[in-house]
Design an enzyme around this catalytic site. Structure first.
Site, mmCIF file in Angstrom:
data_model
loop_
_atom_site.group_PDB
_atom_site.id
_atom_site.type_symbol
_atom_site.label_atom_id
_atom_site.label_comp_id
_atom_site.label_asym_id
_atom_site.label_seq_id
_atom_site.Cartn_x
_atom_site.Cartn_y
_atom_site.Cartn_z
ATOM 1 N N ALA A 32 45.559 34.877 48.305
ATOM 2 C CA ALA A 32 46.288 35.950 47.773
ATOM 3 C C ALA A 32 45.094 37.116 47.611
ATOM 4 O O ALA A 32 44.970 37.788 46.769
ATOM 5 C CB ALA A 32 46.917 35.799 46.435
ATOM 6 N N LEU A 33 44.340 37.388 48.854
ATOM 7 C CA LEU A 33 43.186 38.233 48.846
ATOM 8 C C LEU A 33 43.385 39.382 48.537
ATOM 9 O O LEU A 33 44.629 40.157 49.188
ATOM 10 C CB LEU A 33 42.410 37.956 50.025
ATOM 11 C CG LEU A 33 41.819 36.432 50.369
ATOM 12 C CD1 LEU A 33 41.103 36.246 51.553
ATOM 13 C CD2 LEU A 33 41.149 36.006 49.073
ATOM 14 N N HIS A 34 42.621 40.149 47.840
ATOM 15 C CA HIS A 34 42.981 41.822 47.914
ATOM 16 C C HIS A 34 41.324 42.484 48.196
ATOM 17 O O HIS A 34 40.562 41.708 48.553
ATOM 18 C CB HIS A 34 43.474 42.190 46.439
ATOM 19 C CG HIS A 34 42.628 41.515 45.326
ATOM 20 N ND1 HIS A 34 41.265 41.770 44.894
ATOM 21 C CD2 HIS A 34 43.188 40.656 44.517
ATOM 22 C CE1 HIS A 34 41.128 41.081 44.118
ATOM 23 N NE2 HIS A 34 41.988 40.526 43.592
ATOM 24 N N GLY A 36 39.319 43.573 46.163
ATOM 25 C CA GLY A 36 38.312 42.958 45.432
ATOM 26 C C GLY A 36 37.534 41.924 46.173
ATOM 27 O O GLY A 36 36.425 41.837 46.278
ATOM 28 N N HIS A 37 38.436 40.952 46.589
ATOM 29 C CA HIS A 37 37.672 39.503 47.553
ATOM 30 C C HIS A 37 36.971 40.203 48.631
ATOM 31 O O HIS A 37 35.913 39.646 48.925
ATOM 32 C CB HIS A 37 38.885 38.753 47.809
ATOM 33 C CG HIS A 37 39.623 37.989 46.677
ATOM 34 N ND1 HIS A 37 41.082 38.199 46.580
ATOM 35 C CD2 HIS A 37 39.222 37.015 45.828
ATOM 36 C CE1 HIS A 37 41.218 37.574 45.474
ATOM 37 N NE2 HIS A 37 40.543 36.791 44.894
ATOM 38 N N ASP A 152 36.191 38.579 36.115
ATOM 39 C CA ASP A 152 36.121 37.542 35.602
ATOM 40 C C ASP A 152 34.702 37.140 34.569
ATOM 41 O O ASP A 152 34.494 36.095 35.152
ATOM 42 C CB ASP A 152 36.639 36.251 36.214
ATOM 43 C CG ASP A 152 38.041 36.525 36.930
ATOM 44 O OD1 ASP A 152 38.977 36.586 36.176
ATOM 45 O OD2 ASP A 152 38.112 36.939 38.127
ATOM 46 N N GLN A 155 34.104 33.641 33.155
ATOM 47 C CA GLN A 155 34.365 32.984 34.271
ATOM 48 C C GLN A 155 32.555 32.608 34.602
ATOM 49 O O GLN A 155 32.220 31.579 34.958
ATOM 50 C CB GLN A 155 35.125 32.884 35.193
ATOM 51 C CG GLN A 155 34.821 32.183 36.682
ATOM 52 C CD GLN A 155 36.135 32.224 37.359
ATOM 53 O OE1 GLN A 155 37.185 31.400 37.139
ATOM 54 N NE2 GLN A 155 36.020 33.085 38.521
ATOM 55 N N SER A 187 43.793 42.411 41.316
ATOM 56 C CA SER A 187 44.000 40.865 40.800
ATOM 57 C C SER A 187 45.210 40.462 41.748
ATOM 58 O O SER A 187 45.948 41.230 42.149
ATOM 59 C CB SER A 187 44.444 40.889 39.245
ATOM 60 O OG SER A 187 44.868 39.643 39.133
ATOM 61 N N SER A 188 45.092 39.277 42.222
ATOM 62 C CA SER A 188 46.132 38.673 42.959
ATOM 63 C C SER A 188 47.489 38.569 42.183
ATOM 64 O O SER A 188 48.605 38.254 42.627
ATOM 65 C CB SER A 188 45.689 37.085 43.164
ATOM 66 O OG SER A 188 44.551 37.216 43.868
#
Ligand code: PAF
Length: 283
Positions: A32-34, A36-37, A152, A155, A187-188
């Site tokens: 579910a890339l956006h 940001g990725h 994150d 994380q 965010s996804s």
């Protein structure tokens, strides 16, 4: 772009690249890339010879089965975005490849305080799942650099700790949060927000930014938190899980601002049933 489902295919390819002394950059994702990725892929592209992206919706990091079920999986769209970003390899393992012995064989990491507070308090077991999956992926990809987004933040601290425990030589590159024009962190999960919730959620970053800009106006950290909670409370159909001001490295909550010590405001809020997180660093 090469697409591999099996570790053996991935290994054969990467071994050849490593023999040619190519530098490997790795971006682990759950799809579910956006944008940001894609910014992580682009940074890896600029700094490394080979960019590996993994898409694996990791079941062990979901403590709510409904959340796992509802997690978006638009794989065709993801592949198109990775092609455009000039990613070298897409690794698409299935659960048996990552967890051949099943869930009971997860390693229990001593993540200390990181596994008790904030996200960990709201999502028991979540970071054990993250540490396990990232360890297994790093073992397969063996990258020089691991690219992670600062949204994150906890994380990242968890993965840093796991890397230290496992004595892995991979470096972490922490990349900036990519935001919508409104300031909402990408965010996804955002696709699950209604149009009005999407608009209202812009208040999350606006609040963080306001608190950062005006932090010297508050008599105490408590007063700053209270103001933040008051402002976030204006988002309709929402429930604030936490808004905390913490010491940057340890994530211990702070009572007073100490000059020259970095701190961070972290927030988690559920808007229309969608859990959103964000943070801002106070330096
Ligand atoms: O941030 C994510 O998307 C996931 O937690 C990660 C790092 C890919 C592990 O499943």
């Amino acid at each position: 772009m090469y697409q591999f489902k099996l570790e053996k295919q991935l290994n054969d390819f990467l071994q050849k690249e490593k023999n040619k002394r190519k530098k490997i950059g790795f971006v682990p994702t759950m799809g579910a890339l956006h944008r940001g990725h894609i910014s992580l892929i682009e940074k890896a592209r600029a700094e490394c010879d080979v960019v590996v992206c993994s898409i694996f919706v990791n079941p062990t990091q979901f403590n709510d089965p409904k959340d796992l079920e509802k997690y978006p999986r638009p794989i065709e769209q993801d592949i198109e975005m990775l092609l455009k970003a000039d990613c070298t390899v897409l690794y698409l393992p299935d659960a048996e490849e990552i967890y051949p012995k099943g869930k009971p064989f997860l390693k229990k990491y001593d993540l200390g305080y990181y596994d008790k507070v904030l996200e960990a308090a709201s999502r028991p077991g979540h970071f054990q799942g993250v540490a396990n999956v990232v360890y297994r992926l790093l073992k397969k990809v063996k990258p020089e650099i691991l690219y992670l987004g600062r949204k994150d933040f906890q994380q990242i601290q968890v993965i840093r700790k796991m890397i230290e425990i496992e004595n892995i030589s991979t470096q972490i590159d922490v990349c900036e949060i990519i935001r919508e024009a409104s300031g909402l962190a990408m965010s996804s999960r955002n696709v699950r927000l209604s149009e009005s919730a999407w608009d209202n959620s812009a208040l999350i970053f606006k609040t963080l930014f306001f608190l950062k800009e005006n932090r010297n106006e508050f008599n105490s950290v408590k007063a700053l938190r209270d103001e933040g909670i008051k402002r976030l409370g204006k988002i309709s159909d929402s429930n604030i899980e936490y808004l905390e001001v913490c010491e940057l490295e340890t994530l211990q909550p702070i009572e007073i601002f100490i000059e020259k010590k970095h701190s961070i405001i972290l927030v988690a809020i559920v808007v229309e049933g969608v859990r959103l997180i964000d943070n801002i660093i106070l330096s």
